[in-house]
Write a protein that holds these residues in place. Sequence first.
Motif, PDB file in Angstrom:
ATOM      1  N   VAL A 134       2.980   4.378  12.790  1.00 51.12           N
ATOM      2  CA  VAL A 134       4.199   4.129  12.021  1.00 51.12           C
ATOM      3  C   VAL A 134       4.767   2.749  12.370  1.00 51.12           C
ATOM      4  N   LYS A 135       4.833   2.444  13.648  1.00 49.68           N
ATOM      5  CA  LYS A 135       5.405   1.173  14.088  1.00 49.68           C
ATOM      6  C   LYS A 135       4.601  -0.015  13.572  1.00 49.68           C
ATOM      7  N   SER A 136       3.282   0.054  13.719  1.00 49.99           N
ATOM      8  CA  SER A 136       2.454  -1.069  13.273  1.00 49.99           C
ATOM      9  C   SER A 136       2.461  -1.195  11.751  1.00 49.99           C
ATOM     10  N   THR A 137       2.486  -0.056  11.049  1.00 48.13           N
ATOM     11  CA  THR A 137       2.538  -0.094   9.588  1.00 48.13           C
ATOM     12  C   THR A 137       3.845  -0.709   9.112  1.00 48.13           C
ATOM     13  N   ALA A 138       4.954  -0.330   9.749  1.00 43.58           N
ATOM     14  CA  ALA A 138       6.253  -0.885   9.371  1.00 43.58           C
ATOM     15  C   ALA A 138       6.280  -2.397   9.571  1.00 43.58           C
ATOM     16  N   SER A 139       5.714  -2.871  10.667  1.00 46.71           N
ATOM     17  CA  SER A 139       5.701  -4.310  10.939  1.00 46.71           C
ATOM     18  C   SER A 139       4.916  -5.052   9.867  1.00 46.71           C
ATOM     19  N   ARG A 140       3.713  -4.563   9.551  1.00 44.02           N
ATOM     20  CA  ARG A 140       2.904  -5.225   8.513  1.00 44.02           C
ATOM     21  C   ARG A 140       3.576  -5.126   7.151  1.00 44.02           C
ATOM     22  N   ALA A 141       4.196  -3.983   6.861  1.00 43.93           N
ATOM     23  CA  ALA A 141       4.835  -3.785   5.559  1.00 43.93           C
ATOM     24  C   ALA A 141       6.020  -4.723   5.380  1.00 43.93           C
ATOM     25  N   LEU A 142       6.827  -4.904   6.418  1.00 37.26           N
ATOM     26  CA  LEU A 142       7.968  -5.815   6.324  1.00 37.26           C
ATOM     27  C   LEU A 142       7.508  -7.248   6.065  1.00 37.26           C
ATOM     28  N   THR A 143       6.442  -7.647   6.751  1.00 35.68           N
ATOM     29  CA  THR A 143       5.904  -8.995   6.534  1.00 35.68           C
ATOM     30  C   THR A 143       5.444  -9.166   5.091  1.00 35.68           C
ATOM     31  N   ALA A 144       4.727  -8.164   4.576  1.00 34.98           N
ATOM     32  CA  ALA A 144       4.241  -8.230   3.199  1.00 34.98           C
ATOM     33  C   ALA A 144       5.396  -8.191   2.205  1.00 34.98           C
ATOM     34  N   LEU A 145       6.399  -7.358   2.471  1.00 30.17           N
ATOM     35  CA  LEU A 145       7.530  -7.242   1.551  1.00 30.17           C
ATOM     36  C   LEU A 145       8.297  -8.559   1.473  1.00 30.17           C
ATOM     37  N   ARG A 146       8.542  -9.172   2.620  1.00 32.15           N
ATOM     38  CA  ARG A 146       9.238 -10.468   2.610  1.00 32.15           C
ATOM     39  C   ARG A 146       8.439 -11.500   1.805  1.00 32.15           C
ATOM     40  N   ARG A 147       7.134 -11.485   1.976  1.00 30.10           N
ATOM     41  CA  ARG A 147       6.297 -12.444   1.247  1.00 30.10           C
ATOM     42  C   ARG A 147       6.395 -12.206  -0.255  1.00 30.10           C
ATOM     43  N   HIS A 148       6.344 -10.937  -0.678  1.00 30.46           N
ATOM     44  CA  HIS A 148       6.435 -10.630  -2.101  1.00 30.46           C
ATOM     45  C   HIS A 148       7.807 -10.992  -2.658  1.00 30.46           C
ATOM     46  N   LEU A 149       8.862 -10.763  -1.866  1.00 32.71           N
ATOM     47  CA  LEU A 149      10.214 -11.100  -2.337  1.00 32.71           C
ATOM     48  C   LEU A 149      10.400 -12.603  -2.485  1.00 32.71           C
ATOM     49  N   GLU A 150       9.747 -13.389  -1.613  1.00 32.58           N
ATOM     50  CA  GLU A 150       9.874 -14.845  -1.685  1.00 32.58           C
ATOM     51  C   GLU A 150       9.253 -15.411  -2.956  1.00 32.58           C
ATOM     52  N   VAL A 151       8.208 -14.738  -3.461  1.00 30.53           N
ATOM     53  CA  VAL A 151       7.532 -15.256  -4.652  1.00 30.53           C
ATOM     54  C   VAL A 151       7.984 -14.546  -5.918  1.00 30.53           C
ATOM     55  N   SER A 152       8.911 -13.560  -5.797  1.00 33.16           N
ATOM     56  CA  SER A 152       9.386 -12.848  -6.992  1.00 33.16           C
ATOM     57  C   SER A 152      10.193 -13.807  -7.861  1.00 33.16           C
ATOM     58  N   PRO A 153      10.060 -13.694  -9.200  1.00 29.81           N
ATOM     59  CA  PRO A 153      10.808 -14.586 -10.100  1.00 29.81           C
ATOM     60  C   PRO A 153      12.292 -14.288 -10.032  1.00 29.81           C
TER      61      PRO A 153
ATOM     62  N   THR B 260       0.844  -1.187   0.000  1.00 32.28           N
ATOM     63  CA  THR B 260       0.000   0.000   0.000  1.00 32.28           C
ATOM     64  C   THR B 260       0.882   1.240   0.000  1.00 32.28           C
ATOM     65  N   ARG B 261       0.294   2.368  -0.361  1.00 27.95           N
ATOM     66  CA  ARG B 261       1.075   3.605  -0.404  1.00 27.95           C
ATOM     67  C   ARG B 261       1.705   3.912   0.947  1.00 27.95           C
ATOM     68  N   ARG B 262       0.922   3.793   2.013  1.00 28.65           N
ATOM     69  CA  ARG B 262       1.452   4.116   3.339  1.00 28.65           C
ATOM     70  C   ARG B 262       2.573   3.153   3.733  1.00 28.65           C
ATOM     71  N   GLN B 263       2.377   1.854   3.451  1.00 27.22           N
ATOM     72  CA  GLN B 263       3.422   0.892   3.783  1.00 27.22           C
ATOM     73  C   GLN B 263       4.718   1.208   3.046  1.00 27.22           C
ATOM     74  N   ARG B 264       4.600   1.529   1.778  1.00 33.07           N
ATOM     75  CA  ARG B 264       5.797   1.847   1.002  1.00 33.07           C
ATOM     76  C   ARG B 264       6.487   3.084   1.574  1.00 33.07           C
ATOM     77  N   GLU B 265       5.727   4.128   1.863  1.00 30.87           N
ATOM     78  CA  GLU B 265       6.319   5.358   2.395  1.00 30.87           C
ATOM     79  C   GLU B 265       7.052   5.101   3.703  1.00 30.87           C
ATOM     80  N   VAL B 266       6.416   4.332   4.605  1.00 30.18           N
ATOM     81  CA  VAL B 266       7.040   4.076   5.903  1.00 30.18           C
ATOM     82  C   VAL B 266       8.337   3.291   5.739  1.00 30.18           C
ATOM     83  N   LEU B 267       8.344   2.260   4.903  1.00 23.69           N
ATOM     84  CA  LEU B 267       9.560   1.463   4.728  1.00 23.69           C
ATOM     85  C   LEU B 267      10.675   2.262   4.062  1.00 23.69           C
ATOM     86  N   VAL B 268      10.329   3.039   3.054  1.00 23.32           N
ATOM     87  CA  VAL B 268      11.364   3.815   2.366  1.00 23.32           C
ATOM     88  C   VAL B 268      11.969   4.851   3.308  1.00 23.32           C
TER      89      VAL B 268
END
Length: 200
Positions: free
Chosen positions: A181-200, A150-158
Motif C-alpha cells: 500500500v505504501k509503495s503503491t501510494a508513493s508511485r501513484a502520487l508521483t504519477a498523479l502529479r505528472r498527469h495533473l501538470e500536463v492536463s489542459p 492503474t486500477r490499484r493506484q487509483r484505489e489506494v489514492l481514493v
Amino acid sequence: MTGLPVVRGGTGRRGTRPAPEPPDGPPHAPPGGGVGDARRPDIDDLYHHSRLDLVRLALFLVDDVPTAEDVVQDAFAALLRRHGPELDAVDAPEAYLRTSVVNAARSVLRRRRTVRAHVPERPGHGPSADEYVLLREEHRTVLHALRRLTRRQREVLVLRYWSGLTEIQIADTLGLSPGTVKSTASRALTALRRHLEVSP
C-alpha cells in the motif's frame, strides 16, 4: 497534494435527489442515535450515515454517477440479504461495505474493458448532467487524471485521500500488505502529479 476533492450531493437510484450538503456544514451524526444511546446501529442507520460517502468513493472508481449509485445500492442489498437488518454478525459494517464497493467497482471496470474491446466507444461521449452538478471543474480535472492511473493506484489514492483510511485499513480493504500500500501510494502520487501538470 493534501487530499482528493470533496464531491457533494448525489441522485438516488430511483430518481430522487437528496438536498445538497452545505459546503461547511456539520459532519454526519454517527449512526445509532444521540449521546448515551448504546443501541447498535442497524442497516437503516448505516444507510443514512454512509450512503453519500460511499457513492462519492464509488464515483472516483467508476467515473459516472449512475453506476456509482448502483454499486452502492447493490452493496447495501447484498449486506441485507446476507446478514439481515440488525447486522449483529458484522463486526465492522462500514469496512464491509467499503470492500464490497471496491470489489463491485472492479467488476464494473472489467465489464467495461470487455465491452470496449468489441464495441468502440461512441464519439462525443461526455459526462452526464448529474456529474456536472456534482463535480466542479477542478474535481473533473482530478478525476480525469485518476483515470490514467492503474486500477490499484487509483484505489489506494481514493481510499487514502478521499476515505481517509490508514495504510492498515487500506491493506485490509484491498487484500494487500501495508508495505505494498505504501509503495503503491508513493508511485501513484508521483504519477498523479505528472498527469495533473500536463492536463489542459
